[in-house]
Enzyme design. Structure first.
Site, PDB file in Angstrom:
ATOM      1  N   ASP A 140       0.820  -1.207   0.000  1.00  0.00           N
ATOM      2  CA  ASP A 140       0.000   0.000   0.000  1.00  0.00           C
ATOM      3  C   ASP A 140       0.860   1.266   0.000  1.00  0.00           C
ATOM      4  OD1 ASP A 140      -2.851   1.002   0.473  1.00  0.00           O
ATOM      5  OD2 ASP A 140      -1.723   2.079   2.013  1.00  0.00           O
ATOM      6  N   GLU A 170       1.820  -0.349  -5.038  1.00  0.00           N
ATOM      7  CA  GLU A 170       0.877   0.663  -5.484  1.00  0.00           C
ATOM      8  C   GLU A 170       1.701   1.848  -5.972  1.00  0.00           C
ATOM      9  OE1 GLU A 170      -3.320   2.426  -3.823  1.00  0.00           O
ATOM     10  OE2 GLU A 170      -1.574   2.429  -2.536  1.00  0.00           O
TER      11      GLU A 170
HETATM   12  O1  TEU Z   1      -4.597   3.979  -1.697  1.00  0.00           O
HETATM   13  C1  TEU Z   1      -3.768   5.069  -1.928  1.00  0.00           C
HETATM   14  C2  TEU Z   1      -3.970   5.706  -3.226  1.00  0.00           C
HETATM   15  O2  TEU Z   1      -3.008   5.710  -3.944  1.00  0.00           O
HETATM   16  C3  TEU Z   1      -5.223   6.319  -3.752  1.00  0.00           C
HETATM   17  O3  TEU Z   1      -5.643   5.569  -4.848  1.00  0.00           O
HETATM   18  C4  TEU Z   1      -6.365   6.625  -2.820  1.00  0.00           C
HETATM   19  O4  TEU Z   1      -6.875   5.489  -2.234  1.00  0.00           O
HETATM   20  C5  TEU Z   1      -7.502   7.281  -3.557  1.00  0.00           C
HETATM   21  O5  TEU Z   1      -7.060   8.480  -4.077  1.00  0.00           O
HETATM   22  C6  TEU Z   1      -8.681   7.558  -2.675  1.00  0.00           C
HETATM   23  O6  TEU Z   1      -9.822   7.706  -3.468  1.00  0.00           O
HETATM   24  C7  TEU Z   1      -4.264   3.082  -0.686  1.00  0.00           C
HETATM   25  C8  TEU Z   1      -5.418   2.158  -0.377  1.00  0.00           C
HETATM   26  O7  TEU Z   1      -5.709   1.381  -1.501  1.00  0.00           O
HETATM   27  C9  TEU Z   1      -6.572   2.967   0.105  1.00  0.00           C
HETATM   28  O8  TEU Z   1      -7.717   2.178   0.324  1.00  0.00           O
HETATM   29  C10 TEU Z   1      -6.162   3.668   1.374  1.00  0.00           C
HETATM   30  O9  TEU Z   1      -7.170   4.562   1.783  1.00  0.00           O
HETATM   31  C11 TEU Z   1      -4.869   4.445   1.207  1.00  0.00           C
HETATM   32  O10 TEU Z   1      -3.866   3.725   0.510  1.00  0.00           O
HETATM   33  C12 TEU Z   1      -4.279   4.760   2.556  1.00  0.00           C
HETATM   34  O11 TEU Z   1      -3.794   3.600   3.142  1.00  0.00           O
END
Ligand code: TEU
Ligand code: CA
Length: 553
Positions: free
Chosen positions: A201, A255
């Site tokens: 993440d 990610e």
């Molecule tokens: O997501 C981080 C991210 O890069 C974004 O896509 C973000 O979730 C988006 O802009 C919100 O609409 C990751 C996780 O997948 C997400 O669910 C978490 O909220 C975030 O990290 C924080 O841990």
């Protein structure tokens, strides 16, 4: 020449456990619920399950705020449940990967509780603390990914701590070697319990900009581009690979929020020893900027597919996906979710998603064409991102509610987090109690049980496509060529390897299209056609959302 790996050949199925299956009637999906549904997942032909965070959490951000990395969220089950889940997955010849959320912890994590207790705490330096600039002004102008300031003031010490997400998710200080050792140790803990890798993440945000200078106005438009370019990011990834990943036969996906296509090889080229793959969001975010919805075209979509395909470079690999727990349902965003088109467009999207080059990730419910849910007002949003946007726009008096609500309704992460639709019985077979989050009212028509018996269903189309991919190395390793970049609604690409060539053809619109193949291409055999057309009937009339894969002469 290609470099075969099990994680390139696999199809991954992503589970958001809270919304998958509830075993004990408390309305919250849990690990035993997931275990009870493994045969459904197996029946798709997938080899790997990615489990969204299962750790102890106050759950401010769907579990992406971890309180204890070595405990199971009691709402999801116990460590015994986790061990039983892993064995049941292994018995079925599948593997499990887990979410690794280590850019930040929960503010309820013991490290942060200690850190904020005093400036002299040995944990103080686990996080990023700075004095404000004068009265009530944060140390710099960093903004949170969800909107608003990325700093919160801690009353006890008067200092600010950094958080790229909500104030309940303080960012860890990766420049502190102890933090890195703790992360490596917790990763080993889960590898030793039998997991086969990690989806990491926000991993590209872990190294913070040197000296934390203010962002320029231009940078403030896309702050993640700066956040993802920390000076020590690659050192930390290589170190993690060497210390933890390399000794295990595991897979890693980072990610890549904020990372450009051009930078991809630096992360995934095999010689770098960093990560196996990245998740880029250019494709899934086509037609939006943060919460704002924009127009997009099929040509633009194809250009992104081409860029995505070459991004890892010859020594790397990528992913292919159209859904996850952070984005709307693909059939509602890229397809046409009206009842008469929903199944056809879900089949079309599945075809292009699964047959591109890259490891495919299917998100729960995508395999039956689950759709977005209706929102009538701000009270309907559960998603902390949607609520934060509302706060910073409507409540701040900057944008009228009528403008924000429909756009937020389309982009809200809640769309992907409604309970899984198993059947048309009470609560869609998700729970015997009251679901923690409302069901999509369309579950009566769109559910697993109903699609099970229909050979042309979205579900059975997924099964056929996944089986086909597994049976042809060309569909896994073969090159990707967009043979018709300019057509306004048809996507046509070939996959070729060692003299064998397949064509994937998808009409990405709700009207029929008269289509002539580019010069030199001739169909030899239908492998899968979503309309069941025989070879001589495939062209020149493509039905709305018709999709298929054909062997070329
Ligand atoms: O997501 C981080 C991210 O890069 C974004 O896509 C973000 O979730 C988006 O802009 C919100 O609409 C990751 C996780 O997948 C997400 O669910 C978490 O909220 C975030 O990290 C924080 O841990
Ligand atoms: Ca439960």
């Amino acid at each position: 020449a290609f470099d075969p790996r099990w994680w390139k050949e696999a199809v991954v199925y992503q589970v958001y456990p809270r919304s998958f299956c509830d075993s004990n009637g408390d309305g919250i999906g849990d690990l035993p619920g997931l275990t009870s549904r493994l045969d459904h997942i197996r029946s798709l032909g997938v080899q790997v399950i990615w489990l969204c965070p299962h750790y102890d959490t106050p759950n401010v951000d769907g579990g992406y705020d971890v309180r204890d990395y070595r405990r199971i969220d009691p709402a999801l089950g116990t460590m015994e449940d986790f061990d039983r889940l892993i064995s049941a997955i292994h018995e079925r010849g599948m593997k499990l990967i887990v979410d690794l959320v280590v850019n930040h912890t929960s503010d309820q994590h013991e490290w942060f509780r200690q850190a904020r207790s005093s400036r002299d705490s040995p944990y103080r330096d686990f996080y990023i603390w700075r004095d404000g600039r004068g009265e009530n002004e944060p140390p710099n102008n960093f903004v949170s990914v969800f909107g608003g300031a990325a700093w919160s003031r801690d009353e006890a010490s008067g200092q600010y701590y950094l958080h790229y997400f909500t104030p309940a998710q303080p960012d860890l200080n990766w420049d502190n070697p102890q933090v890195r050792q703790e992360v490596h140790a917790l990763m080993r803990f889960w590898l030793e319990r039998g997991v086969s890798g990690f989806r990491m993440d926000s991993i590209c945000l872990i190294s913070k900009p040197e000296g934390l200078p203010d962002l320029t106005l231009a940078e403030l438009e896309n702050p993640e581009r700066i956040y993802a370019r920390g000076p020590r990011l690659h050192d930390y990834l290589r170190d993690m690979n060497h210390e933890v990943l390399a000794p295990h036969d595991c897979m890693s996906i980072g990610e890549a929020f904020g990372v450009s296509y051009a930078e991809t090889p630096d992360f995934v080229d095999a010689s770098r020893h960093e990560l196996d793959m990245l998740f880029h969001f250019n494709i899934i975010r086509v037609g939006r900027h943060d919460w704002q919805v924009q127009q997009w075209t099929v040509r633009e979509f194809k250009a992104l597919m081409r860029e995505e395909d070459t991004s890892p470079g010859p020594g790397g690999w990528t992913t292919t996906f159209l859904e996850n727990h952070d984005n709307p349902r693909s059939v509602s965003w890229f397809g046409d979710d009206r009842p008469e088109m929903v199944a056809a467009s879900a089949r079309a999207l599945a075809t292009l998603m699964l047959l591109r080059r890259g490891t495919p990730f299917v998100y729960q419910g995508e395999e039956i064409g689950m759709t977005d849910i209706p929102f009538t007002g701000v009270q309907d949003f559960e998603d902390v991102h949607a609520r934060t946007v509302w706060h910073n726009t409507v409540e701040a008096g900057k944008v009228p509610a009528e403008e924000v609500l429909p756009q937020l309704g389309r982009i809200s992460r809640d769309n992907a987090r409604t309970p899984m639709q198993w059947d048309d019985g009470p609560q869609a077979g998700f729970t015997t109690g009251t679901p923690w989050f409302r069901l999509n009212p369309r579950y009566r028509d769109i559910n697993v049980a109903r699609q099970e018996t229909d050979p042309s269903s979205v579900l059975n189309h997924y099964r056929r496509l996944i089986a086909l991919r597994a049976a042809h190395r060309t569909l896994i390793y073969g090159d990707f060529v967009d043979v018709d970049p300019d057509h306004p609604s048809v996507i046509a690409f070939t996959r070729g390897l060692e003299g064998e060539r397949f064509l994937v053809l998808v009409n990405l619109c709700s009207s029929p299209v008269h289509y002539i193949l580019p010069l030199g291409l001739e169909l030899a055999e239908v492998l899968i056609d979503s309309t069941g057309a025989a070879l001589r009937d495939v062209l020149p009339e493509l039905a709305p959302w018709q999709a298929g894969v054909y062997r070329l002469k």
